[in-house]
Design a protein around this motif. Structure first.
Motif, mmCIF file in Angstrom:
data_model
loop_
_atom_site.group_PDB
_atom_site.id
_atom_site.type_symbol
_atom_site.label_atom_id
_atom_site.label_comp_id
_atom_site.label_asym_id
_atom_site.label_seq_id
_atom_site.Cartn_x
_atom_site.Cartn_y
_atom_site.Cartn_z
ATOM 1 N N GLN A 1 1.062 -1.183 -0.084
ATOM 2 C CA GLN A 1 -0.241 0.143 0.113
ATOM 3 C C GLN A 1 0.913 1.280 -0.201
ATOM 4 O O GLN A 1 2.235 1.442 0.327
ATOM 5 N N LEU A 2 0.169 2.760 0.063
ATOM 6 C CA LEU A 2 1.207 3.614 -0.198
ATOM 7 C C LEU A 2 1.192 4.688 0.923
ATOM 8 O O LEU A 2 -0.105 4.128 1.734
ATOM 9 N N ASN A 3 2.189 5.037 1.298
ATOM 10 C CA ASN A 3 2.542 4.874 2.841
ATOM 11 C C ASN A 3 2.691 6.567 2.080
ATOM 12 O O ASN A 3 3.076 7.239 1.059
ATOM 13 N N LEU A 4 1.359 7.861 2.202
ATOM 14 C CA LEU A 4 1.358 9.574 2.243
ATOM 15 C C LEU A 4 1.905 10.287 3.378
ATOM 16 O O LEU A 4 0.746 10.215 4.796
ATOM 17 N N TYR A 5 2.970 11.173 3.226
ATOM 18 C CA TYR A 5 3.378 11.633 4.133
ATOM 19 C C TYR A 5 2.603 13.157 4.078
ATOM 20 O O TYR A 5 2.484 14.014 3.375
ATOM 21 N N LEU A 6 1.391 13.730 5.168
ATOM 22 C CA LEU A 6 0.918 14.989 4.674
ATOM 23 C C LEU A 6 1.488 15.784 5.764
ATOM 24 O O LEU A 6 2.041 15.689 6.533
ATOM 25 N N ALA A 7 0.752 16.781 5.078
ATOM 26 C CA ALA A 7 1.329 18.390 5.412
ATOM 27 C C ALA A 7 1.245 18.225 7.616
ATOM 28 O O ALA A 7 2.259 18.913 8.267
ATOM 29 N N ASP A 8 0.606 17.905 7.843
ATOM 30 C CA ASP A 8 0.356 17.522 9.642
ATOM 31 C C ASP A 8 0.919 16.673 10.414
ATOM 32 O O ASP A 8 1.518 15.983 11.518
ATOM 33 N N HIS A 9 2.625 15.899 9.808
ATOM 34 C CA HIS A 9 3.463 15.223 9.440
ATOM 35 C C HIS A 9 2.991 13.472 9.870
ATOM 36 O O HIS A 9 4.150 12.602 10.371
ATOM 37 N N ILE B 1 1.220 10.059 8.856
ATOM 38 C CA ILE B 1 0.808 9.017 7.446
ATOM 39 C C ILE B 1 0.386 8.457 7.354
ATOM 40 O O ILE B 1 -0.832 7.648 8.303
ATOM 41 N N GLN B 2 -0.331 8.339 5.725
ATOM 42 C CA GLN B 2 -1.803 8.433 5.243
ATOM 43 C C GLN B 2 -1.665 6.801 4.566
ATOM 44 O O GLN B 2 -0.722 6.982 3.410
ATOM 45 N N VAL B 3 -2.090 5.306 4.853
ATOM 46 C CA VAL B 3 -2.230 4.560 4.274
ATOM 47 C C VAL B 3 -3.171 4.088 3.371
ATOM 48 O O VAL B 3 -4.795 4.556 3.785
ATOM 49 N N ILE B 4 -2.701 4.516 1.892
ATOM 50 C CA ILE B 4 -3.598 4.597 1.052
ATOM 51 C C ILE B 4 -4.305 2.776 0.404
ATOM 52 O O ILE B 4 -2.911 2.800 -0.097
ATOM 53 N N ALA B 5 -4.852 2.512 0.374
ATOM 54 C CA ALA B 5 -4.395 1.104 0.154
ATOM 55 C C ALA B 5 -5.271 1.246 -2.284
ATOM 56 O O ALA B 5 -4.643 0.006 -2.224
ATOM 57 N N ALA B 6 -6.117 1.831 -2.293
ATOM 58 C CA ALA B 6 -6.300 2.144 -3.541
ATOM 59 C C ALA B 6 -6.663 3.583 -3.754
ATOM 60 O O ALA B 6 -7.043 3.676 -3.608
ATOM 61 N N GLY B 7 -5.643 3.725 -4.776
ATOM 62 C CA GLY B 7 -6.100 5.459 -5.840
ATOM 63 C C GLY B 7 -6.146 5.331 -6.933
ATOM 64 O O GLY B 7 -5.438 4.648 -7.891
ATOM 65 N N ASP B 8 -6.029 6.440 -7.393
ATOM 66 C CA ASP B 8 -5.441 7.159 -8.445
ATOM 67 C C ASP B 8 -4.572 8.019 -8.355
ATOM 68 O O ASP B 8 -5.534 9.232 -7.392
ATOM 69 N N VAL B 9 -3.160 8.201 -8.334
ATOM 70 C CA VAL B 9 -2.262 8.947 -7.612
ATOM 71 C C VAL B 9 -2.552 9.978 -8.758
ATOM 72 O O VAL B 9 -1.912 10.273 -10.017
ATOM 73 N N LYS B 10 -1.942 11.731 -8.640
ATOM 74 C CA LYS B 10 -1.460 12.620 -9.537
ATOM 75 C C LYS B 10 0.058 13.059 -9.256
ATOM 76 O O LYS B 10 -0.340 13.517 -8.066
ATOM 77 N N ASN B 11 0.608 13.276 -10.198
ATOM 78 C CA ASN B 11 1.736 14.093 -9.945
ATOM 79 C C ASN B 11 1.137 16.001 -9.612
ATOM 80 O O ASN B 11 1.359 16.625 -10.277
ATOM 81 N N LEU B 12 1.739 16.365 -8.153
ATOM 82 C CA LEU B 12 1.700 17.715 -8.129
ATOM 83 C C LEU B 12 2.581 18.716 -8.580
ATOM 84 O O LEU B 12 2.670 19.570 -7.113
ATOM 85 N N ARG B 13 4.061 17.901 -9.047
ATOM 86 C CA ARG B 13 5.661 18.743 -9.188
ATOM 87 C C ARG B 13 5.059 19.882 -10.520
ATOM 88 O O ARG B 13 4.111 20.334 -10.393
ATOM 89 N N GLY B 14 5.882 21.115 -9.882
ATOM 90 C CA GLY B 14 5.478 22.645 -9.935
ATOM 91 C C GLY B 14 4.397 23.312 -8.675
ATOM 92 O O GLY B 14 4.618 24.053 -9.085
ATOM 93 N N SER B 15 3.746 22.688 -8.450
ATOM 94 C CA SER B 15 3.360 23.400 -7.397
ATOM 95 C C SER B 15 3.424 23.534 -5.764
ATOM 96 O O SER B 15 4.276 23.406 -5.285
ATOM 97 N N ASP B 16 3.035 24.716 -5.438
ATOM 98 C CA ASP B 16 3.197 25.009 -3.950
ATOM 99 C C ASP B 16 3.272 24.009 -2.900
ATOM 100 O O ASP B 16 2.102 23.587 -2.299
ATOM 101 N N PRO B 17 4.395 23.342 -2.561
ATOM 102 C CA PRO B 17 4.981 22.240 -1.549
ATOM 103 C C PRO B 17 4.482 22.646 -0.496
ATOM 104 O O PRO B 17 4.054 21.809 0.933
#
Ligand code: BTN
Length: 248
Positions: free
Chosen positions: A220-228, A230-246
């Motif tokens: 599964q995917l470990n997503l590191y959120l702004a509040d520090h 980790i959100q585990v994602i079991a299924a989904g569709d990823v979009k890259n936000l490269r270039g957007s304000d971090p």
């Protein structure tokens, strides 16, 4: 491996589901087609499947219900195909959960459908690989897409590529049956697209935004959120936000 080659079919996954009862239970059945008239992608999307240029494949097999990490079998197929490309001296990435990319563009996608029975699951593991698709046709796809030919400038032998995929996947499936996703964890994570970058991911209920961090033990995917956290994602569709304000 039990092989069935079809000329024109709506979808090799649909065909496999309709005919599964006729396939030998103890081995892999590999269904291929020259073209699909209603090729299916994840989330009810259409899979562009023109005649005679690509690989359109469904692997059918059964897994015992107690198989470790059973739901990560689609990620294993992505690793199998990526490993094959590495042997061909290409440099693939895997966009979680199971798109293989070359130079940031999608070269293959996996659609896994499962039906559960009392003691086993029927697995219909479809993979579409853009092999000799021309650049003009690739432009008609609704997301950045490429083919092996577009990347390398040469025409690939589809039969030989299919044979290599069958070999690689059979061996990976045996490993998966014995050890689950564990042996595939590092190979996948090493190829993980957008690692350390800002992404968004729709998990079917909510759009999450965070940094693409790592994989859990079972893929599964470990997503590191702004509040520090980790959100585990079991299924989904990823979009890259490269270039957007971090900071957002
Ligand atoms: C995706 O990326 O959305 C998954 C695409 C899967 C396409 C393959 S082609 C062979 C098999 N038959 C289908 O109808 N779909 C899969």
């Amino acid at each position: 491996m039990h092989e069935i080659h079809l000329d024109t079919i709506d979808s090799t996954n649909v065909y496999a589901k309709l005919h599964a009862a006729e396939f030998p239970a103890g081995q892999i059945t590999c269904i291929t087609a020259e073209e699909q008239t209603a090729g299916r992608g994840r989330y009810q999307r259409h899979w562009v499947s023109p005649r005679g240029v690509n690989l359109l494949v469904t692997f059918y097999f059964q897994l015992p219900l107690q198989t470790l990490h059973l739901t990560s079998i689609a990620q294993v197929m992505a690793v199998s195909f990526a490993s094959l490309l590495i042997k061909e001296e290409l440099s693939p990435k895997i966009k979680w959960p199971n798109d293989v990319q070359l130079n940031g563009k999608k070269v293959s996608g996996v659609l896994c459908e499962t039906s559960f029975h009392r003691s086993h699951a029927d697995i219909f593991l479809g993979i579409g690989i853009n092999v000799n698709m021309e650049k003009e046709t690739l432009q008609n796809i609704d997301q950045p897409a490429t083919s092996l030919k577009a990347e390398t400038g040469r025409t690939w032998d589809r039969k030989s590529l299919l044979h290599k995929l069958q070999e690689q996947f059979s061996s990976d499936l045996n490993l998966f049956k014995n050890e689950g996703f564990t042996p595939f964890h590092s190979p996948f994570e090493n190829l993980l697209a957008y690692k350390g970058e800002k992404i968004s991911c729709f998990d079917g209920r909510k759009e999450w935004t965070g940094i693409c961090h790592s994989l859990t033990n079972d893929g599964q995917l470990n997503l590191y959120l702004a509040d520090h956290s980790i959100q585990v994602i079991a299924a989904g569709d990823v979009k890259n936000l490269r270039g957007s304000d971090p900071c957002q």
